[in-house]
Enzyme design. Structure first.
Site, short mmCIF file in Angstrom:
data_model
loop_
_atom_site.label_atom_id
_atom_site.label_comp_id
_atom_site.label_asym_id
_atom_site.label_seq_id
_atom_site.Cartn_x
_atom_site.Cartn_y
_atom_site.Cartn_z
N CYS A 138 24.74 13.10 -45.17
CA CYS A 138 25.53 14.11 -44.46
C CYS A 138 24.56 15.17 -43.97
CB CYS A 138 26.56 14.72 -45.41
SG CYS A 138 27.57 16.05 -44.69
N LYS A 184 26.93 12.32 -52.42
CA LYS A 184 26.94 12.79 -51.04
C LYS A 184 25.74 13.72 -50.86
CE LYS A 184 29.82 15.26 -47.65
NZ LYS A 184 31.14 15.92 -47.42
N TRP A 185 24.80 13.29 -50.01
CA TRP A 185 23.51 14.00 -49.83
C TRP A 185 23.59 14.78 -48.52
CZ3 TRP A 185 18.60 12.75 -52.46
CH2 TRP A 185 17.48 13.38 -51.90
N ASP A 186 23.64 16.12 -48.63
CA ASP A 186 23.89 16.96 -47.46
C ASP A 186 22.61 17.66 -47.01
OD1 ASP A 186 25.38 18.15 -45.44
OD2 ASP A 186 26.91 18.93 -46.79
N MET A 187 22.63 18.18 -45.78
CA MET A 187 21.52 18.96 -45.21
C MET A 187 22.12 19.85 -44.13
SD MET A 187 19.24 18.87 -42.31
CE MET A 187 17.50 19.02 -41.99
N ASN A 188 22.26 21.15 -44.44
CA ASN A 188 23.14 22.02 -43.65
C ASN A 188 22.44 23.04 -42.76
OD1 ASN A 188 26.01 21.43 -43.97
ND2 ASN A 188 25.62 21.67 -46.15
N ASP A 230 32.14 17.12 -39.96
CA ASP A 230 32.89 18.09 -40.75
C ASP A 230 34.27 18.35 -40.16
OD1 ASP A 230 30.99 18.46 -42.69
OD2 ASP A 230 30.21 20.34 -41.88
N ASP A 279 0.86 -1.18 0.00
CA ASP A 279 0.00 0.00 0.00
C ASP A 279 0.90 1.23 0.00
OD1 ASP A 279 -1.81 2.01 0.33
OD2 ASP A 279 -2.66 1.26 2.21
N ARG A 295 23.14 29.48 -42.38
CA ARG A 295 24.09 29.33 -43.49
C ARG A 295 23.46 29.86 -44.79
NH1 ARG A 295 26.06 24.99 -47.01
NH2 ARG A 295 28.32 25.06 -47.21
N ASP A 339 30.50 20.75 -53.20
CA ASP A 339 29.63 21.91 -53.40
C ASP A 339 30.23 22.90 -54.42
OD1 ASP A 339 27.65 23.78 -53.10
OD2 ASP A 339 28.03 24.17 -50.97
#
Length: 736
Positions: free
Chosen positions: A521, A471-475, A543, A50, A438, A362
């Protein structure tokens, strides 16, 4: 593997057991997770106590020892006598978020269901599906538990079905919750930031709630969707560890609560801070899958199970177990300042050095000469590349190198043809100025028209030239997560819908271009998670290419993710991120503990450096099957020293790194692990951190080949030759 008897489910393989119990015909309880049991007979039954201020449901109002506030539940709700972290919360049309899930039925079947729109594990397995029904019959939750024969892994997820006649709003929906009967744990998580990802943090659990999370729309540099509860005596090789890794690439939450009676609750899933989901009648919602990993052999046992599982039961396609090519990436060599002639000169040098892949980073598209413009304008900048991508790719292929490119499809800039034509395609809130990071804006991947644009643009690019690698980036991360296409009540769905849209794009492109090796990336390791690995078999780890920083980053990444998934490059010294000067041998050996490549202007190397690189490239080609496809073991982690072992049936490779030389230190002995005690291992190569030899290659050390039995190498070990230099890197190569 799964049986049901005496109101208990026992999921079992040779590694672990997981036991659930139906209590009073209604409540699904968690009873055991640990070493494999031949049979569960409840030698430590739940005690009836209890507890003050622990309420009872109406059916048990005269039984004060039975309260959801203290019972170990499998999928708990807040506010209905349980005050701990909930696994879910559902708001009904009348405004209440009080609900109650009662056990209804179960199914056991071979295989596992497909999670619509989501990445998930696969392979030979068996699944338990448990149906829980809301007491007022507003909705049903299906809990899925999948067990595999060859790994100590349990995959869990939850699916909601609106069975009522009115819409409901899911306010939170975890993939899994687990109640432990004690709180004798230390929490291990991976924290960091851009260029400082996945630092290992270990701390004793304390009363209250501990949370790691991301609300950034990506799994993030700041926190990895991984968490472990380790016994205080757990080391790299000994002790119990309970770990969870979410197969998801967006905003997440992992919470640990050590509560008043000394128990612990772990809840892992979508981050409710930036999520809710409206379900119309008969609609479903599926949570991402979480991977639960039990190790009785310490942190290395945990890591090796994750590595095996992801390589064999998550990563797909022709590259999952294919040796990765040694690459040269032009980014730190040229940044945006390049032309076709410069890239071809890199290709000529790469061919001479024995490299295998040239990657154009890039700046090859639109009017992109800096990061202020042209994202989304996916046409070739003919001022830089007058013969286009195909002309350059053909030149690279003539030199017997593979050719790759960089893309960032999820973003745009104010200064772009795409934004000027479609300003409503970005995530932004009406009446407020959109923010950037950026100089970038995030495209709204929850929209079908945006997804179709990206798919069409990428298809044209990938078909325009013989491209072997992308290379597939996302910044940048998400702010103003508002979609112009969604009604007001569905705006909290935007981030999750974005991730579902991303997965749809990646699924289609990787299926249509199966011969392209994709590397993900996000400013380096900002989206290094199991969800992305389902589509892209490797990720740019960080990086930050400084060898000293990379020791910590790669050690932390290896806690959960396999070596073959980790992009690692040799860069110039002084390093571009931190300005440190380190020997080429250290930079090389650290990068060899990954998919290996170069990211510097190799045309400016001296003849001696080029000779050294040729020798290293030749060496890596010899040992990379063991490094990329073998078993990874941490012998030393953190502080001033790191030691890593890579092993398969043919070779044992040991790397040792010492950051700073110190006086009066003891001799370091490295005890190897996991060898065959009765087999002989011959030391074939030994590379200490000496100065360059006359020919410019790595030191050719004269030593007598010696053989040692595995038991001696594991129990007596090998001594590290004392060399008084900072940033020292050593390598031993044994053949079995």
């Amino acid at each position: 593997m799964i049986n049901f008897e005496n109101e208990r489910f026992h999921l079992r393989n040779k590694f672990f057991s997981y036991v659930l119990e139906i209590s009073r015909g209604k409540h699904l309880l968690h009873r055991y997770w640990g070493k494999s049991l031949r049979e569960f007979r409840d030698s430590a039954p739940l005690q009836k106590i209890d507890r003050g201020f622990s309420g009872q449901l109406k059916d048990f109002e005269n039984e004060r020892t039975y309260s959801l506030d203290v019972l170990p539940q499998e999928y708990p709700v807040r506010g209905h006598t349980d005050f701990r972290i909930p696994a879910y919360s559902v708001e009904l049309e009348n405004g209440t978020n009080i609900s109650e899930l009662n056990y209804s039925s179960y199914k056991i079947f071979d295989g596992k269901p497909i999670l619509k729109g989501l990445p998930a594990s696969f392979g030979e397995c068996q699944t338990l599906e448990i149906e829980l029904v809301d007491a007022a019959k507003n909705f049903t939750v299906f809990l899925n538990y999948t067990i595999f024969e060859d790994v100590p892994i349990l995959a869990r997820s939850a699916k909601f079905l609106n069975t009522g006649g009115k819409k409901i709003k899911i306010q939170s929906a975890a993939s899994a919750a687990i109640d432990f009967s004690d709180n004798d744990f230390e929490i291990i998580n991976l924290y960091g930031g851009h260029a400082a990802e996945r630092t290992i943090q270990r701390q004793k659990i304390s009363r209250g709630i501990f949370e790691i999370s991301s609300a950034r729309g990506a799994s993030s540099h700041q926190h990895s969707p991984f968490i472990a509860l380790a016994r205080p005596d757990a080391t790299e090789f000994f002790g119990e560890v309970y770990a969870a890794s979410l197969i998801y690439s967006g905003s997440f939450s992992a919470k640990v609560e050590a509560e008043q009676f000394g128990t612990t609750r772990l809840v892992v899933g979508l981050n409710p801070e930036v999520f809710s989901w409206t379900l119309e009648p008969q609609e479903e919602f599926q949570t991402p899958e979480v991977i639960l990993n039990y190790s009785s052999s310490g942190l290395n046992g945990m890591s090796q199970a994750f590595h095996k599982f992801y390589r064999e039961h998550l990563i797909r396609g022709k590259f999952k177990n294919q040796i990765r090519p040694i690459l040269i990436n032009n980014w730190e060599a040229t940044y945006f300042d390049f032309n076709e002639e410069k890239i071809i000169s890199l290709a000529d040098c790469a061919k001479d050095l024995g490299l295998e892949l040239l990657v154009l980073d890039d700046g090859w598209f639109g009017k992109r000469n800096d990061d202020n413009s042209s994202l989304g304008d996916w046409f070739v900048n003919t001022e830089k590349l007058p013969r286009g991508l195909k002309g350059l790719a053909d030149e690279v292929h003539k030199r017997e190198l593979k050719f790759g490119i960089w893309v960032e499809p999820e973003m745009t800039n104010f200064d772009s043809e795409l934004y000027r034509a479609h300003p409503d395609w970005i995530l932004h809130v009406p009446d407020y100025q959109p923010s950037c990071g950026r100089h970038q804006l995030v495209l709204d991947l929850s929209r079908a028209d945006v997804r179709e644009y990206i798919l069409d643009a990428m298809r044209k690019i990938f078909s325009s030239a013989p491209i072997d690698y992308v290379k597939w980036d996302m910044n940048r991360h998400m702010t103003e997560s508002f979609s112009a296409k969604l009604p007001a009540e569905r705006q909290p769905e935007t981030q999750h819908r974005y991730i579902l849209g991303l997965y749809e794009i990646m699924e289609k492109l990787t299926a249509e271009f199966p011969d392209i090796l994709f590397e993900s990336c996000s400013g380096g390791g900002g989206r290094f998670d199991a969800g992305i690995l389902y589509y892209m078999p490797q990720t740019w780890t960080s990086d930050n290419t400084d060898a000293v920083c990379r020791l910590s980053i790669q050690a932390g990444t290896g806690l959960a993710f396999p070596i073959i998934s980790q992009g690692a490059h040799v860069s110039v010294t002084p390093n571009h991120q931190v300005g440190r000067v380190t020997p080429l041998q250290m930079r090389t050996f650290v990068a060899m503990a990954g998919t290996f490549g170069y990211e510097l202007d190799i045309t400016k190397m001296s003849d001696a450096e080029k000779s050294e690189v040729r020798n290293y490239v030749e060496l890596y080609k010899e040992i990379r099957p063991t490094i990329q496809l073998g078993k990874f073991t941490r012998l030393l982690t953190g502080g001033n020293e790191y030691a890593w072992q890579f092993s398969d049936d043919k070779k044992i490779i040991v790397m040792y790194f010492k950051i700073l030389s110190k006086p009066a230190e003891p001799i370091r002995i490295l005890k190897l692990a996991g060898l065959d005690a009765e087999k002989l291992y011959t030391l074939k190569k030994y590379l200490p951190p000496k100065k360059l030899s006359v020919d410019g290659g790595p030191q050719k050390i004269s030593f007598e080949e010696k053989s040692f039995y595995g038991d001696e190498l594991m129990n007596f070990g090998i001594a590290v030759e004392k060399i008084e230099t900072d940033f020292a890197a050593y390598m031993w190569i044994f053949e079995k």
